[in-house]
Design a protein around this motif. Sequence first.
Motif, PDB file in Angstrom:
ATOM      1  N   GLN A  25     -49.754 -38.462  18.766  1.00  0.00           N
ATOM      2  CA  GLN A  25     -48.510 -38.223  18.030  1.00  0.00           C
ATOM      3  C   GLN A  25     -48.234 -36.723  17.982  1.00  0.00           C
ATOM      4  OE1 GLN A  25     -48.578 -39.568  13.956  1.00  0.00           O
ATOM      5  NE2 GLN A  25     -46.638 -38.571  13.456  1.00  0.00           N
ATOM      6  N   ARG A  26     -47.038 -36.345  18.415  1.00  0.00           N
ATOM      7  CA  ARG A  26     -46.673 -34.932  18.403  1.00  0.00           C
ATOM      8  C   ARG A  26     -46.241 -34.521  16.995  1.00  0.00           C
ATOM      9  NH1 ARG A  26     -45.085 -30.542  21.442  1.00  0.00           N
ATOM     10  NH2 ARG A  26     -43.304 -29.388  20.620  1.00  0.00           N
ATOM     11  N   THR A  29     -44.403 -27.699  17.124  1.00  0.00           N
ATOM     12  CA  THR A  29     -44.971 -26.408  17.530  1.00  0.00           C
ATOM     13  C   THR A  29     -45.234 -25.588  16.287  1.00  0.00           C
ATOM     14  OG1 THR A  29     -43.730 -26.475  19.596  1.00  0.00           O
ATOM     15  CG2 THR A  29     -44.617 -24.345  18.926  1.00  0.00           C
ATOM     16  N   ASP A  49     -48.627 -26.138  20.687  1.00  0.00           N
ATOM     17  CA  ASP A  49     -48.089 -27.479  20.495  1.00  0.00           C
ATOM     18  C   ASP A  49     -49.184 -28.307  19.825  1.00  0.00           C
ATOM     19  OD1 ASP A  49     -45.481 -27.719  22.411  1.00  0.00           O
ATOM     20  OD2 ASP A  49     -46.981 -26.362  23.269  1.00  0.00           O
ATOM     21  N   TYR A  51     -50.725 -31.939  18.255  1.00  0.00           N
ATOM     22  CA  TYR A  51     -50.741 -33.390  18.318  1.00  0.00           C
ATOM     23  C   TYR A  51     -51.839 -33.906  17.398  1.00  0.00           C
ATOM     24  CZ  TYR A  51     -48.098 -32.532  22.605  1.00  0.00           C
ATOM     25  OH  TYR A  51     -47.170 -32.089  23.514  1.00  0.00           O
ATOM     26  N   ALA A  75     -53.493 -34.330  25.674  1.00  0.00           N
ATOM     27  CA  ALA A  75     -52.674 -33.376  24.920  1.00  0.00           C
ATOM     28  C   ALA A  75     -52.164 -32.258  25.815  1.00  0.00           C
ATOM     29  CB  ALA A  75     -53.485 -32.798  23.759  1.00  0.00           C
ATOM     30  N   THR A  79     -47.831 -31.402  27.549  1.00  0.00           N
ATOM     31  CA  THR A  79     -47.047 -30.159  27.576  1.00  0.00           C
ATOM     32  C   THR A  79     -46.680 -29.748  28.993  1.00  0.00           C
ATOM     33  OG1 THR A  79     -48.936 -28.639  27.745  1.00  0.00           O
ATOM     34  CG2 THR A  79     -48.333 -29.398  25.535  1.00  0.00           C
TER      35      THR A  79
END
Length: 315
Positions: A25-26, A29, A49, A51, A75, A79
């Motif tokens: 799950q993001r 940033t 970023d 997660y 992960a 990106t």
Amino acid sequence: MTDDLTPAERQARSLADLLSVLELQRLGTATITVTGIDDTDNVSSREADVYIADSLVQPHHRVYGGQVLAQSLMAASLTVRDEHPQRLPHSLHAYFMRPGDDTQPIRFSVERMRDGRSFSARRVHAMQHGRPILSLSASYEDPANGLDHHDEMPDVPAPEDLPAVADKFAAIDHPRAQYLVGRPVDHRYVDGDITMQPGDARRARQDVWFRLLGEVGTDPYLQASVLAYMSDYTLLESVLRRHGRTWTDPSLRVASLDHSMWFHRIVDPAQWLLYSQESPSAQGGRGLGVGKVFTRDGLLTTTIAQEGMIRVKDD
């Protein structure tokens, strides 16, 4: 037995759980603060970023190294693939820094180190309680032409001619045996496993057929991450085999220290793959394992190396 499910049902459940924890799950940033990279209270800040994901439940409640390795690679890949969908992972280098807690989520902070014309580089910290449990660097490359060769696959029996580890241990009521039965991976040893009995020959090499017990689709980033997960299971066994040790030896203390992979060719982990492994050295409470992963028609897909802490308690 651990529950009322059949081995096939347990394997299907463990596969579903694996694919679930690889769906990160993001969180967005953020400027992250990392404490204790060097086991001190030093603090550093950086843009990343971020997660988050859960862990697979383990009998000892310590996160399985292959899981956090696979999640960290995923992960990093998240990106890369949106901006460079043709740019695939060609190598990773990771250090296991602390034991993970499988009851707590893991946060993955990804630094975009470089995006060049044909290569991208990422650095990932897998974090729990504000401290890294794994640090990984990964590099990605656009498809390119060039020189092409690879080692030959050893001449070994086909996987259909060898017994499955899960079948061997299905009726044995022992924690290690039932852990093997519940894996989402089919392992078949050319010279027999060393779970409870040492190998017949004390040699620092072994060959193991393996495949994921289910499909993962055609996403090369997911395929690479699943192979990373699978690659951590047996690589140090060439060290143990050489010294007549087994996984159930109570005097042993084994833990992964680092892990490197070179993806020569991305491959579907649901097909039969031969994991040919050897240990060139063991010393100082550490042992090195090196593995090559071949398709059954002899194509070398991946080279893997791992050093582990392997200590023997005094009698």
